[in-house]
Motif scaffolding. Structure first.
Motif, PDB file in Angstrom:
ATOM      1  N   LEU A  13       0.822  -1.205   0.000  1.00  0.00           N
ATOM      2  CA  LEU A  13       0.000   0.000   0.000  1.00  0.00           C
ATOM      3  C   LEU A  13       0.858   1.258   0.000  1.00  0.00           C
ATOM      4  O   LEU A  13       0.561   2.216  -0.717  1.00  0.00           O
ATOM      5  N   LEU A  14       1.922   1.282   0.775  1.00  0.00           N
ATOM      6  CA  LEU A  14       2.812   2.433   0.817  1.00  0.00           C
ATOM      7  C   LEU A  14       3.456   2.650  -0.547  1.00  0.00           C
ATOM      8  O   LEU A  14       3.519   3.779  -1.036  1.00  0.00           O
ATOM      9  N   THR A  15       3.883   1.587  -1.197  1.00  0.00           N
ATOM     10  CA  THR A  15       4.480   1.692  -2.534  1.00  0.00           C
ATOM     11  C   THR A  15       3.477   2.270  -3.510  1.00  0.00           C
ATOM     12  O   THR A  15       3.799   3.150  -4.300  1.00  0.00           O
ATOM     13  N   ALA A  16       2.233   1.813  -3.464  1.00  0.00           N
ATOM     14  CA  ALA A  16       1.214   2.320  -4.371  1.00  0.00           C
ATOM     15  C   ALA A  16       0.935   3.791  -4.123  1.00  0.00           C
ATOM     16  O   ALA A  16       0.754   4.570  -5.057  1.00  0.00           O
ATOM     17  N   LEU A  17       0.913   4.222  -2.848  1.00  0.00           N
ATOM     18  CA  LEU A  17       0.656   5.621  -2.527  1.00  0.00           C
ATOM     19  C   LEU A  17       1.805   6.527  -2.951  1.00  0.00           C
ATOM     20  O   LEU A  17       1.589   7.628  -3.440  1.00  0.00           O
ATOM     21  N   VAL A  18       3.039   6.073  -2.762  1.00  0.00           N
ATOM     22  CA  VAL A  18       4.207   6.890  -3.076  1.00  0.00           C
ATOM     23  C   VAL A  18       4.416   6.990  -4.573  1.00  0.00           C
ATOM     24  O   VAL A  18       4.666   8.061  -5.121  1.00  0.00           O
ATOM     25  N   SER A  19       4.315   5.870  -5.286  1.00  0.00           N
ATOM     26  CA  SER A  19       4.641   5.878  -6.708  1.00  0.00           C
ATOM     27  C   SER A  19       3.484   6.318  -7.587  1.00  0.00           C
ATOM     28  O   SER A  19       3.696   6.811  -8.683  1.00  0.00           O
ATOM     29  N   GLY A  20       2.247   6.143  -7.146  1.00  0.00           N
ATOM     30  CA  GLY A  20       1.102   6.515  -7.957  1.00  0.00           C
ATOM     31  C   GLY A  20       0.927   5.556  -9.110  1.00  0.00           C
ATOM     32  O   GLY A  20       1.663   4.582  -9.266  1.00  0.00           O
ATOM     33  N   PRO A  21      -0.041   5.827  -9.967  1.00  0.00           N
ATOM     34  CA  PRO A  21      -0.283   4.924 -11.093  1.00  0.00           C
ATOM     35  C   PRO A  21       0.844   5.001 -12.121  1.00  0.00           C
ATOM     36  O   PRO A  21       1.435   6.046 -12.327  1.00  0.00           O
ATOM     37  N   THR A  22       1.134   3.874 -12.743  1.00  0.00           N
ATOM     38  CA  THR A  22       2.166   3.830 -13.772  1.00  0.00           C
ATOM     39  C   THR A  22       1.486   3.661 -15.123  1.00  0.00           C
ATOM     40  O   THR A  22       0.683   2.751 -15.307  1.00  0.00           O
ATOM     41  N   LEU A  23       1.779   4.551 -16.049  1.00  0.00           N
ATOM     42  CA  LEU A  23       1.221   4.452 -17.382  1.00  0.00           C
ATOM     43  C   LEU A  23       2.187   3.719 -18.288  1.00  0.00           C
ATOM     44  O   LEU A  23       3.386   3.957 -18.230  1.00  0.00           O
ATOM     45  N   ALA A  24       1.640   2.839 -19.104  1.00  0.00           N
ATOM     46  CA  ALA A  24       2.467   2.198 -20.110  1.00  0.00           C
ATOM     47  C   ALA A  24       2.829   3.252 -21.141  1.00  0.00           C
ATOM     48  O   ALA A  24       2.011   4.117 -21.455  1.00  0.00           O
ATOM     49  N   GLN A  25       4.046   3.219 -21.645  1.00  0.00           N
ATOM     50  CA  GLN A  25       4.458   4.165 -22.667  1.00  0.00           C
ATOM     51  C   GLN A  25       5.107   3.428 -23.807  1.00  0.00           C
ATOM     52  O   GLN A  25       5.705   2.374 -23.627  1.00  0.00           O
ATOM     53  N   ASP A  26       4.977   4.011 -24.998  1.00  0.00           N
ATOM     54  CA  ASP A  26       5.539   3.433 -26.207  1.00  0.00           C
ATOM     55  C   ASP A  26       6.346   4.485 -26.948  1.00  0.00           C
ATOM     56  O   ASP A  26       6.059   5.680 -26.859  1.00  0.00           O
ATOM     57  N   LEU A  27       7.316   4.014 -27.707  1.00  0.00           N
ATOM     58  CA  LEU A  27       8.014   4.846 -28.670  1.00  0.00           C
ATOM     59  C   LEU A  27       7.288   4.614 -29.989  1.00  0.00           C
ATOM     60  O   LEU A  27       7.183   3.487 -30.456  1.00  0.00           O
ATOM     61  N   VAL A  28       6.740   5.678 -30.570  1.00  0.00           N
ATOM     62  CA  VAL A  28       5.902   5.556 -31.754  1.00  0.00           C
ATOM     63  C   VAL A  28       6.476   6.416 -32.871  1.00  0.00           C
ATOM     64  O   VAL A  28       6.829   7.574 -32.653  1.00  0.00           O
ATOM     65  N   LEU A  38       5.839   2.283 -36.703  1.00  0.00           N
ATOM     66  CA  LEU A  38       6.583   1.533 -35.693  1.00  0.00           C
ATOM     67  C   LEU A  38       6.062   1.890 -34.317  1.00  0.00           C
ATOM     68  O   LEU A  38       5.802   3.056 -34.029  1.00  0.00           O
ATOM     69  N   ARG A  39       5.923   0.882 -33.457  1.00  0.00           N
ATOM     70  CA  ARG A  39       5.552   1.078 -32.050  1.00  0.00           C
ATOM     71  C   ARG A  39       6.340   0.065 -31.239  1.00  0.00           C
ATOM     72  O   ARG A  39       6.254  -1.138 -31.487  1.00  0.00           O
ATOM     73  N   LEU A  40       7.114   0.575 -30.286  1.00  0.00           N
ATOM     74  CA  LEU A  40       7.902  -0.276 -29.406  1.00  0.00           C
ATOM     75  C   LEU A  40       7.590   0.087 -27.957  1.00  0.00           C
ATOM     76  O   LEU A  40       7.518   1.278 -27.632  1.00  0.00           O
ATOM     77  N   PRO A  41       7.413  -0.898 -27.069  1.00  0.00           N
ATOM     78  CA  PRO A  41       7.186  -0.582 -25.665  1.00  0.00           C
ATOM     79  C   PRO A  41       8.403   0.153 -25.097  1.00  0.00           C
ATOM     80  O   PRO A  41       9.542  -0.247 -25.331  1.00  0.00           O
ATOM     81  N   ALA A  42       8.146   1.245 -24.372  1.00  0.00           N
ATOM     82  CA  ALA A  42       9.234   2.047 -23.802  1.00  0.00           C
ATOM     83  C   ALA A  42       8.869   2.492 -22.393  1.00  0.00           C
ATOM     84  O   ALA A  42       8.654   3.683 -22.137  1.00  0.00           O
ATOM     85  N   PRO A  43       8.788   1.547 -21.457  1.00  0.00           N
ATOM     86  CA  PRO A  43       8.463   1.926 -20.081  1.00  0.00           C
ATOM     87  C   PRO A  43       9.578   2.768 -19.457  1.00  0.00           C
ATOM     88  O   PRO A  43      10.681   2.861 -20.002  1.00  0.00           O
ATOM     89  N   ASP A  44       9.265   3.362 -18.327  1.00  0.00           N
ATOM     90  CA  ASP A  44      10.225   4.195 -17.612  1.00  0.00           C
ATOM     91  C   ASP A  44      11.562   3.473 -17.449  1.00  0.00           C
ATOM     92  O   ASP A  44      11.599   2.303 -17.084  1.00  0.00           O
ATOM     93  N   GLY A  45      12.647   4.161 -17.775  1.00  0.00           N
ATOM     94  CA  GLY A  45      13.989   3.610 -17.637  1.00  0.00           C
ATOM     95  C   GLY A  45      14.530   2.940 -18.888  1.00  0.00           C
ATOM     96  O   GLY A  45      15.715   2.652 -18.972  1.00  0.00           O
ATOM     97  N   VAL A  46      13.671   2.688 -19.867  1.00  0.00           N
ATOM     98  CA  VAL A  46      14.115   2.031 -21.101  1.00  0.00           C
ATOM     99  C   VAL A  46      14.770   3.061 -22.014  1.00  0.00           C
ATOM    100  O   VAL A  46      14.328   4.200 -22.113  1.00  0.00           O
ATOM    101  N   GLY A  47      15.830   2.635 -22.693  1.00  0.00           N
ATOM    102  CA  GLY A  47      16.531   3.505 -23.623  1.00  0.00           C
ATOM    103  C   GLY A  47      16.501   2.971 -25.041  1.00  0.00           C
ATOM    104  O   GLY A  47      16.199   1.798 -25.267  1.00  0.00           O
TER     105      GLY A  47
END
Length: 157
Positions: A13-28, A38-47
Motif C-alpha cells: 500500500l505504501l508503494t502504491a501511494l508513493v509511486s502513484g499509477p504507472t502508465l504504459a508508454q511506447d516509442l511511436v 513503428l511502435r515499441l514498448p518504452a516503459p520508464d527507464g528504457v533507452g
C-alpha cells in the motif's frame, strides 16, 4: 536499489501511494500522413538509440535517448569524427574518447520538447535506424526521405 520499508500488505500500500499509477508508454514513429510505422514498448527507464551513417563521411553516428519518468531525454551521442554537422558543444554534456578514434558526448541529459521530434530518414547508405535492445528497425526502409515523427507516447495497455 529498492529499500523494504515494511512487510506484507502495508509495504504494498505504501508503494502504491508513493509511486502513484504507472502508465504504459511506447516509442511511436508516424509518417507525414499520420500512418503509424513503428511502435515499441518504452516503459520508464528504457533507452533506445537513433543510428545513421554520416551522409558525407559514411561513418556511423549514434544518439541515445531514455524514458525518464515519462519524458524523452537525450542522454548521449557517439560521433567518430568532427565532420560536418557534428561536434561537442561546450556545456552540453562531456566529451570522452570512445577508444576507437572517435568520442562520446555523455551526460547530455536534455529533455526533448514535447517528448517528440521530426526526422527525415535518409535513403540508401544513410540508413536511419532505431535500436532498442536487440531490435533494430530501419526507418530509411520504412519511410525513405519522408518526414517522420518519433514520439514517446502513452501506450496501449
Amino acid at each position: 536499489m529498492s529499500r523494504r520499508i515494511g512487510g506484507g500488505l502495508s509495504a504494498l500500500l505504501l508503494t502504491a501511494l508513493v509511486s502513484g499509477p504507472t502508465l504504459a508508454q511506447d516509442l511511436v514513429v508516424t509518417r507525414s500522413d499520420g500512418a503509424e510505422i513503428l511502435r515499441l514498448p518504452a516503459p520508464d527507464g528504457v533507452g533506445w538509440c537513433i543510428l545513421w551513417n554520416h551522409s558525407v563521411q559514411g561513418f556511423p553516428v549514434t544518439d541515445c535517448y531514455e524514458n525518464r519518468s515519462g519524458r524523452m531525454v537525450l542522454v548521449r551521442s557517439r560521433q567518430p569524427d568532427f565532420a560536418a554537422g557534428l561536434g561537442h558543444i561546450p556545456g552540453r554534456g562531456r566529451q570522452v574518447s570512445d577508444g576507437e578514434g572517435g568520442y562520446w558526448i555523455l551526460d547530455i541529459d536534455e529533455a526533448v520538447p514535447g517528448d517528440a521530434y521530426v526526422l527525415r530518414p535518409g535513403a540508401g547508405a544513410v540508413d536511419h535506424r532505431i535500436e532498442m535492445g536487440d531490435t533494430i528497425v530501419s526507418l530509411s526502409a520504412l519511410a525513405p526521405r519522408d518526414r517522420v515523427r518519433i514520439a514517446l507516447t502513452e501506450g496501449n495497455e
